[in-house]
Design a protein around this motif. Structure first.
Motif, PDB file in Angstrom:
ATOM      1  N   VAL A  48      33.723  51.368  45.629  1.00 51.51           N
ATOM      2  CA  VAL A  48      34.275  52.562  46.068  1.00 51.51           C
ATOM      3  C   VAL A  48      33.070  53.309  46.643  1.00 51.51           C
ATOM      4  O   VAL A  48      32.081  53.500  45.726  1.00 51.51           O
ATOM      5  N   TYR A  49      32.939  53.663  47.901  1.00 55.87           N
ATOM      6  CA  TYR A  49      31.885  54.404  48.375  1.00 55.87           C
ATOM      7  C   TYR A  49      32.048  55.740  48.917  1.00 55.87           C
ATOM      8  O   TYR A  49      33.153  55.935  49.186  1.00 55.87           O
ATOM      9  N   ASN A  50      31.005  56.443  48.871  1.00 59.87           N
ATOM     10  CA  ASN A  50      31.062  57.900  49.545  1.00 59.87           C
ATOM     11  C   ASN A  50      30.842  57.717  51.123  1.00 59.87           C
ATOM     12  O   ASN A  50      29.827  57.449  51.636  1.00 59.87           O
ATOM     13  N   SER A  51      32.022  57.869  51.743  1.00 62.53           N
ATOM     14  CA  SER A  51      31.776  57.926  53.237  1.00 62.53           C
ATOM     15  C   SER A  51      31.137  58.872  53.921  1.00 62.53           C
ATOM     16  O   SER A  51      30.526  58.560  55.078  1.00 62.53           O
ATOM     17  N   ASP A  52      30.785  59.913  53.356  1.00 66.39           N
ATOM     18  CA  ASP A  52      29.756  60.954  53.763  1.00 66.39           C
ATOM     19  C   ASP A  52      28.295  60.464  53.934  1.00 66.39           C
ATOM     20  O   ASP A  52      27.556  60.806  54.721  1.00 66.39           O
ATOM     21  N   LYS A  53      28.130  59.676  53.005  1.00 65.79           N
ATOM     22  CA  LYS A  53      26.637  59.052  52.879  1.00 65.79           C
ATOM     23  C   LYS A  53      26.382  57.530  53.404  1.00 65.79           C
ATOM     24  O   LYS A  53      25.415  56.758  53.324  1.00 65.79           O
ATOM     25  N   CYS A  54      27.445  57.095  54.104  1.00 65.50           N
ATOM     26  CA  CYS A  54      27.298  55.668  54.677  1.00 65.50           C
ATOM     27  C   CYS A  54      27.115  55.745  56.014  1.00 65.50           C
ATOM     28  O   CYS A  54      28.180  56.392  56.711  1.00 65.50           O
TER      29      CYS A  54
END
Length: 121
Positions: free
Chosen positions: A53-59
């Motif tokens: 699960v990743y943070n879309s704001d930081k990708c």
């Protein structure tokens, strides 16, 4: 989750390199094997899914605007496909039955909500 399906969850809240993620993943596998939660690698390959699960704001590879994100998501859904970031797909069949990378919203949609529906039955 069912007894024969264990999901490995990793929440990416800050910037990580692929090697950081892989190292954390292997550390988790070793710990779960030492605790006898995972009996062997065959169990991993045939019964487990890895969900990152990743943070879309930081990708950087995820569209920033809501409209672009909606269009991008629509095309992925039509293709019955998903983004697998950090080359996580390389671990399919090698370590896990399946791998996934989800934003927090997709994780809720594709994992949390279906599990809650199963528990309600």
């Amino acid at each position: 989750m069912t007894k024969d399906r264990i999901g490995q969850l990793t929440d990416i809240l800050r910037k990580h390199t692929k090697s950081d993620i892989y190292r954390k993943l292997y550390d988790s596998i070793i710990m779960l094997m030492e605790l006898n939660i995972i009996p062997d690698f065959d169990f991993l390959r045939t019964r487990t899914q890895y969900i990152l699960v990743y943070n879309s704001d930081k990708c950087p590879c995820v569209p920033k605007s809501e409209a672009l994100g909606s269009i991008y998501g629509h095309h992925l859904k039509q293709a019955d496909s998903e983004i697998k970031m950090f080359e996580i797909w390389k671990l399919e069949k090698y370590l896990f039955k399946e791998t996934h990378t989800y934003t927090k919203e997709l994780f809720d949609e594709r994992f949390i909500q279906p599990m809650e529906e199963m528990e309600a039955m």
